[in-house]
Write a protein that holds these residues in place. Structure first.
Motif, PDB file in Angstrom:
ATOM      1  N   TRP A 187       0.770  -1.213   0.039  1.00  0.00           N
ATOM      2  CA  TRP A 187      -0.005  -0.100  -0.107  1.00  0.00           C
ATOM      3  C   TRP A 187       0.810   1.398   0.050  1.00  0.00           C
ATOM      4  CZ3 TRP A 187      -5.272   0.065  -0.480  1.00  0.00           C
ATOM      5  CH2 TRP A 187      -5.993  -1.367  -0.312  1.00  0.00           C
ATOM      6  N   PHE A 188       0.419   2.129  -0.759  1.00  0.00           N
ATOM      7  CA  PHE A 188       1.214   3.611  -0.806  1.00  0.00           C
ATOM      8  C   PHE A 188      -0.088   4.280  -0.615  1.00  0.00           C
ATOM      9  CE2 PHE A 188       5.264   2.967  -2.435  1.00  0.00           C
ATOM     10  CZ  PHE A 188       5.400   1.333  -2.851  1.00  0.00           C
ATOM     11  N   ARG A 189       0.441   5.621  -0.312  1.00  0.00           N
ATOM     12  CA  ARG A 189      -0.656   6.805  -0.199  1.00  0.00           C
ATOM     13  C   ARG A 189       0.149   8.145  -0.769  1.00  0.00           C
ATOM     14  NH1 ARG A 189      -1.146   7.605   6.286  1.00  0.00           N
ATOM     15  NH2 ARG A 189       1.202   8.548   6.500  1.00  0.00           N
ATOM     16  N   GLN A 190      -0.733   9.050  -1.175  1.00  0.00           N
ATOM     17  CA  GLN A 190      -0.572  10.154  -1.602  1.00  0.00           C
ATOM     18  C   GLN A 190      -1.592  11.341  -1.104  1.00  0.00           C
ATOM     19  OE1 GLN A 190      -0.142  10.364  -6.122  1.00  0.00           O
ATOM     20  NE2 GLN A 190       1.049  12.309  -5.926  1.00  0.00           N
ATOM     21  N   ALA A 191      -1.005  12.093  -0.218  1.00  0.00           N
ATOM     22  CA  ALA A 191      -1.511  13.280   0.131  1.00  0.00           C
ATOM     23  C   ALA A 191      -1.756  14.546  -0.812  1.00  0.00           C
ATOM     24  CB  ALA A 191      -1.177  13.564   1.668  1.00  0.00           C
ATOM     25  N   PRO A 192      -2.829  15.311  -0.539  1.00  0.00           N
ATOM     26  CA  PRO A 192      -2.936  16.331  -1.389  1.00  0.00           C
ATOM     27  C   PRO A 192      -1.618  17.197  -1.446  1.00  0.00           C
ATOM     28  CG  PRO A 192      -4.821  16.152  -0.213  1.00  0.00           C
ATOM     29  CD  PRO A 192      -3.704  15.165   0.356  1.00  0.00           C
ATOM     30  N   GLY A 193      -1.170  17.549  -2.666  1.00  0.00           N
ATOM     31  CA  GLY A 193      -0.173  18.503  -2.766  1.00  0.00           C
ATOM     32  C   GLY A 193       1.284  17.684  -2.310  1.00  0.00           C
ATOM     33  N   VAL A 232       3.758   2.868   2.140  1.00  0.00           N
ATOM     34  CA  VAL A 232       2.879   2.566   3.587  1.00  0.00           C
ATOM     35  C   VAL A 232       3.237   1.495   4.175  1.00  0.00           C
ATOM     36  CG1 VAL A 232       0.748   2.458   4.728  1.00  0.00           C
ATOM     37  CG2 VAL A 232       1.095   4.159   3.005  1.00  0.00           C
ATOM     38  N   THR A 233       3.035   0.251   3.716  1.00  0.00           N
ATOM     39  CA  THR A 233       3.148  -1.147   4.181  1.00  0.00           C
ATOM     40  C   THR A 233       3.653  -1.896   3.125  1.00  0.00           C
ATOM     41  OG1 THR A 233       2.539  -2.694   5.417  1.00  0.00           O
ATOM     42  CG2 THR A 233       1.041  -1.539   4.504  1.00  0.00           C
ATOM     43  N   ALA A 259      -0.557  -1.734  -4.808  1.00  0.00           N
ATOM     44  CA  ALA A 259       0.493  -2.204  -5.705  1.00  0.00           C
ATOM     45  C   ALA A 259       0.865  -3.692  -5.458  1.00  0.00           C
ATOM     46  CB  ALA A 259       1.538  -1.018  -5.607  1.00  0.00           C
ATOM     47  N   ALA A 260       1.301  -4.197  -6.793  1.00  0.00           N
ATOM     48  CA  ALA A 260       1.854  -5.675  -6.657  1.00  0.00           C
ATOM     49  C   ALA A 260       3.079  -5.631  -7.583  1.00  0.00           C
ATOM     50  CB  ALA A 260       0.707  -6.247  -7.491  1.00  0.00           C
ATOM     51  N   ARG A 261       3.932  -6.610  -7.225  1.00  0.00           N
ATOM     52  CA  ARG A 261       5.086  -6.995  -8.008  1.00  0.00           C
ATOM     53  C   ARG A 261       5.309  -8.261  -7.660  1.00  0.00           C
ATOM     54  NH1 ARG A 261      10.683  -5.989  -4.869  1.00  0.00           N
ATOM     55  NH2 ARG A 261      11.232  -6.163  -7.029  1.00  0.00           N
ATOM     56  N   VAL A 262       5.998  -9.007  -8.227  1.00  0.00           N
ATOM     57  CA  VAL A 262       6.374 -10.427  -8.503  1.00  0.00           C
ATOM     58  C   VAL A 262       7.415 -10.382  -7.229  1.00  0.00           C
ATOM     59  CG1 VAL A 262       7.468 -12.279  -9.563  1.00  0.00           C
ATOM     60  CG2 VAL A 262       6.156 -10.936 -10.712  1.00  0.00           C
ATOM     61  N   GLY A 312      11.739 -11.876  -3.231  1.00  0.00           N
ATOM     62  CA  GLY A 312      12.577 -11.952  -2.045  1.00  0.00           C
ATOM     63  C   GLY A 312      12.925 -10.570  -1.614  1.00  0.00           C
ATOM     64  N   VAL A 313      12.798  -9.479  -2.334  1.00  0.00           N
ATOM     65  CA  VAL A 313      13.206  -8.268  -1.736  1.00  0.00           C
ATOM     66  C   VAL A 313      12.172  -7.338  -1.641  1.00  0.00           C
ATOM     67  CG1 VAL A 313      14.242  -6.217  -2.173  1.00  0.00           C
ATOM     68  CG2 VAL A 313      15.426  -8.421  -3.186  1.00  0.00           C
ATOM     69  N   ARG A 314      11.840  -6.792  -0.208  1.00  0.00           N
ATOM     70  CA  ARG A 314      10.594  -6.166   0.136  1.00  0.00           C
ATOM     71  C   ARG A 314      10.924  -4.583   0.035  1.00  0.00           C
ATOM     72  NH1 ARG A 314      10.547 -11.376  -0.017  1.00  0.00           N
ATOM     73  NH2 ARG A 314       9.887 -12.422   1.860  1.00  0.00           N
ATOM     74  N   SER A 315      10.497  -4.455  -1.275  1.00  0.00           N
ATOM     75  CA  SER A 315      10.693  -2.783  -1.665  1.00  0.00           C
ATOM     76  C   SER A 315       9.669  -1.934  -1.233  1.00  0.00           C
ATOM     77  CB  SER A 315      10.681  -3.097  -3.231  1.00  0.00           C
ATOM     78  OG  SER A 315      10.838  -1.455  -3.636  1.00  0.00           O
ATOM     79  N   THR A 316      10.207  -0.691  -0.816  1.00  0.00           N
ATOM     80  CA  THR A 316       9.401   0.420  -0.489  1.00  0.00           C
ATOM     81  C   THR A 316       9.595   1.405  -1.799  1.00  0.00           C
ATOM     82  OG1 THR A 316      11.303   1.618   0.400  1.00  0.00           O
ATOM     83  CG2 THR A 316       9.993   0.119   1.953  1.00  0.00           C
ATOM     84  N   ARG A 317       9.971   1.231  -2.808  1.00  0.00           N
ATOM     85  CA  ARG A 317       9.970   2.084  -3.715  1.00  0.00           C
ATOM     86  C   ARG A 317       9.146   1.853  -4.768  1.00  0.00           C
ATOM     87  NH1 ARG A 317      16.154   1.517  -6.069  1.00  0.00           N
ATOM     88  NH2 ARG A 317      15.290  -0.481  -6.621  1.00  0.00           N
ATOM     89  N   ILE A 318       8.484   3.191  -5.391  1.00  0.00           N
ATOM     90  CA  ILE A 318       7.281   2.914  -6.361  1.00  0.00           C
ATOM     91  C   ILE A 318       7.758   2.403  -7.470  1.00  0.00           C
ATOM     92  CG2 ILE A 318       5.792   4.633  -7.449  1.00  0.00           C
ATOM     93  CD1 ILE A 318       5.974   6.671  -5.444  1.00  0.00           C
TER      94      ILE A 318
END
Length: 125
Positions: A36-42, A48-49, A97-100, A103-109
């Motif tokens: 999960w990601f989030r985008q606040a106004p501006g 997120v997790t 969001a999803a990715r294959v 084994g690497v837990r990415s936080t990058r968009i």
């Protein structure tokens, strides 16, 4: 190809709770790490997790740790985000969001291949 559809957003008072859901369709859900990601106004979109494909490993951004919980139901191809003790600063559009899972837990968009359309969470003070 994976399609992701979020739901569960809405308006809640500070201190309240919401549960978001994200249903996946397409390829095998159990091979994907989900986030999960989030985008606040501006502001820019932020991590997120994340949860691994087995549902055994989770990782949280510091400002949601202890308040948010990610879980997945592989039989239903669904990932959940339980949000408790919500604060006005949690107001944002929340994206699944999803990715294959390699084994690497990415936080990058940029590491995520598939995205939902987002669901708006508004926390009033």
């Amino acid at each position: 190809q994976v399609q992701l559809v979020e739901s569960g957003g809405g308006l809640v008072q500070a201190g309240g709770s919401l549960r978001l859901s994200c249903v996946a369709s397409g390829r095998t859900f159990t091979t994907y790490a989900m986030a999960w990601f989030r985008q606040a106004p501006g502001k820019e979109r932020e991590f997120v997790t994340v949860i691994d494909s087995y549902g055994e490993y989770t990782y949280y951004a510091e400002d949601v740790k202890g308040r948010f919980t990610i879980a997945r139901g592989n039989a239903l191809s669904t990932v959940y985000l339980q949000m408790n003790s919500l604060k006005p600063e949690d107001t944002a559009v929340y994206y699944c969001a999803a990715r294959v899972d390699v084994g690497v837990r990415s936080t990058r968009i940029s590491d995520y291949d598939y995205w939902g359309q987002g669901t708006l969470v508004t926390v009033s003070s």
